[in-house]
Design an enzyme around this catalytic site. Structure first.
Site, mmCIF file in Angstrom:
data_model
loop_
_atom_site.group_PDB
_atom_site.id
_atom_site.type_symbol
_atom_site.label_atom_id
_atom_site.label_comp_id
_atom_site.label_asym_id
_atom_site.label_seq_id
_atom_site.Cartn_x
_atom_site.Cartn_y
_atom_site.Cartn_z
ATOM 1 N N LYS A 1 0.826 -1.212 0.000
ATOM 2 C CA LYS A 1 0.000 0.000 0.000
ATOM 3 C C LYS A 1 0.856 1.255 0.000
ATOM 4 O O LYS A 1 0.498 2.245 -0.638
ATOM 5 C CB LYS A 1 -0.933 0.008 1.214
ATOM 6 C CG LYS A 1 -2.090 -0.972 1.050
ATOM 7 C CD LYS A 1 -3.039 -0.883 2.214
ATOM 8 C CE LYS A 1 -4.178 -1.862 2.031
ATOM 9 N NZ LYS A 1 -4.719 -2.323 3.298
ATOM 10 N N LYS B 1 -9.702 -8.241 -14.530
ATOM 11 C CA LYS B 1 -10.452 -8.486 -13.297
ATOM 12 C C LYS B 1 -11.287 -7.244 -12.933
ATOM 13 O O LYS B 1 -10.757 -6.129 -12.924
ATOM 14 C CB LYS B 1 -9.472 -8.795 -12.152
ATOM 15 C CG LYS B 1 -10.186 -9.040 -10.844
ATOM 16 C CD LYS B 1 -9.216 -9.278 -9.692
ATOM 17 C CE LYS B 1 -10.016 -9.317 -8.390
ATOM 18 N NZ LYS B 1 -9.238 -9.421 -7.201
ATOM 19 N N LYS C 1 -12.835 -1.742 -8.754
ATOM 20 C CA LYS C 1 -13.202 -0.327 -8.707
ATOM 21 C C LYS C 1 -12.046 0.550 -9.183
ATOM 22 O O LYS C 1 -12.237 1.502 -9.928
ATOM 23 C CB LYS C 1 -13.586 0.028 -7.268
ATOM 24 C CG LYS C 1 -14.396 1.284 -7.189
ATOM 25 C CD LYS C 1 -14.819 1.568 -5.767
ATOM 26 C CE LYS C 1 -15.238 3.020 -5.685
ATOM 27 N NZ LYS C 1 -15.129 3.560 -4.347
HETATM 28 P P1 AMP Z 1 -12.194 -5.600 -2.684
HETATM 29 O O1 AMP Z 1 -13.203 -4.523 -2.535
HETATM 30 O O2 AMP Z 1 -11.398 -5.556 -3.949
HETATM 31 O O3 AMP Z 1 -11.354 -5.757 -1.437
HETATM 32 O O4 AMP Z 1 -13.017 -6.956 -2.786
HETATM 33 C C1 AMP Z 1 -13.893 -7.415 -1.788
HETATM 34 C C2 AMP Z 1 -14.178 -8.874 -2.028
HETATM 35 O O5 AMP Z 1 -14.719 -9.073 -3.351
HETATM 36 C C3 AMP Z 1 -12.949 -9.768 -1.934
HETATM 37 O O6 AMP Z 1 -13.326 -10.995 -1.329
HETATM 38 C C4 AMP Z 1 -12.563 -9.981 -3.371
HETATM 39 O O7 AMP Z 1 -11.886 -11.202 -3.559
HETATM 40 C C5 AMP Z 1 -13.907 -9.984 -4.074
HETATM 41 N N1 AMP Z 1 -13.754 -9.488 -5.445
HETATM 42 C C6 AMP Z 1 -13.420 -8.236 -5.817
HETATM 43 N N2 AMP Z 1 -13.354 -8.123 -7.162
HETATM 44 C C7 AMP Z 1 -13.628 -9.343 -7.658
HETATM 45 C C8 AMP Z 1 -13.685 -9.886 -8.979
HETATM 46 N N3 AMP Z 1 -13.489 -9.145 -10.060
HETATM 47 N N4 AMP Z 1 -13.987 -11.196 -9.107
HETATM 48 C C9 AMP Z 1 -14.211 -11.962 -8.019
HETATM 49 N N5 AMP Z 1 -14.166 -11.521 -6.760
HETATM 50 C C10 AMP Z 1 -13.876 -10.232 -6.567
#
Ligand code: AMP
Length: 322
Positions: free
Chosen positions: A113, A192, A195
């Protein structure tokens, strides 16, 4: 009965990748009668990055509304905001005093980070101790995590053992449960969905905005008449995650036959999303219009969570001399 605890970040409205990759599977797991589950919105962790009160609050509501809209059962799962049980910061302080600075310096996530973010504050550095407190404060047995979080669970176990070595046993030592690789949901550019990449599908927008987002899925310039390759198409990649076997087979035939444009394929995806998530979209809108219902739902969990937290704090305070 094992106590399973999961924290979810509140970084904004959850997108289709979050929903299919994390939220739906977690709700299924929380319905298992063998487990007792705790699920909290990690809004104190959010403060390391978000310094605008309205944004922080709004993100928390959007996250909570999504979990509720997808059927999280608040009778079965303790659902609360991290900040509603501020006892966690007291425990976090105690843990910090038992954990070597040099070990915190080894945290991969901080390095990662601090290479990426602009606001590199002390909270980001001590984050593993707040996370350890999130877990130890609730006597959690099992923490489902992705591989990237494994080191934090090891630090949690490590700090708990260090406390035990000095003052005697007080915590439940948790175990990580490595999630099998999440189904990877691609975004509108085929990468992938994320956001930060600006390639998400947000199912909670108006129909018009949602349709526009789906129409902007990147596809190649094959003409409408020509047969198309479904296996490399970004629209098909998302469609197949949601459609039935029959619908998938039909879509493949359409691509192969030609005379079927990407616009048609995207329209079919749009309709499928509207149909499949119609109930959840309505519920999400309902909760976002009735924020007091979200507050009430989270308050029920917070009250129960605070009881458990106070019990654990009582155990440790005496042992360390308070
Ligand atoms: P994040 O907001 O990126 O920390 O994601 C929150 C949760 O959503 C985590 O468990 C990630 O693994 C899952 N996640 C985020 N983006 C994806 C994606 N494109 N495909 C599958 N799982 C996702």
């Amino acid at each position: 009965m094992a106590r399973i605890l999961t924290g979810v970040q509140s970084t904004g409205t959850p997108h289709l990748g979050n929903i299919l990759g994390a939220i739906i599977p977690a709700i299924e797991m929380s319905n298992d009668p063998e487990n007792e589950s705790y699920l909290f919105i990690a809004d104190m962790h959010s403060l390391t990055q978000i310094k605008d009160a309205n944004t922080l609050r709004q993100n928390t509501y959007a996250t909570a509304a999504t979990w509720l809209a997808f059927g999280l059962n608040i009778e079965k799962t303790l659902f609360y905001k991290q900040s509603s049980v501020p006892q966690v910061t007291e425990l976090s302080w105690y843990l910090s005093c038992f954990f070597p600075f040099s070990r915190l310096e080894l945290a991969h996530s901080f390095k990662d980070k601090s290479d990426r973010l602009e606001d590199i504050n002390g909270g980001l550095f001590t984050y593993p101790m707040l996370m350890a407190a999130d877990i130890l404060l609730y006597d959690a047995d099992i923490i489902p995590v992705g591989k990237d979080q494994l080191q934090h669970i090891e630090m949690t176990r490590d700090v708990a053992s260090r406390v035990h070595a000095k003052v005697g046993d007080v915590f439940v030592i948790p175990e990580a449960k490595i999630q099998k690789d999440n189904m990877l949901i691609p975004g509108i550019d085929g990468q992938k969905m994320s956001k930060s990449k600006g390639n998400v599908i947000d199912i909670f927008q108006t129909d018009k905005a949602l349709r526009k987002q789906i129409m902007s899925i990147q596809t190649d310039s094959t003409s409408l008449e020509a047969p198309k390759e479904w296996s490399s198409c970004n629209s098909f990649a998302i469609y197949k995650l949601l459609a039935s076997d029959y619908q998938i087979a039909e879509m493949k035939r359409n691509y192969e036959a030609g005379g079927y444009g990407y616009g048609h394929a995207k329209q079919a995806l749009f309709e499928l999303i509207c149909e499949q998530f119609s109930e959840q979209r309505k519920l999400y809108a309902y909760y976002m219009d009735n924020l007091e219902e979200i507050d009430q739902a989270l308050e029920i969990g917070a009250k129960k969570a605070a009881k458990v937290a106070n019990g654990v704090l009582d155990r440790i305070r005496g042992k360390i001399g308070y």
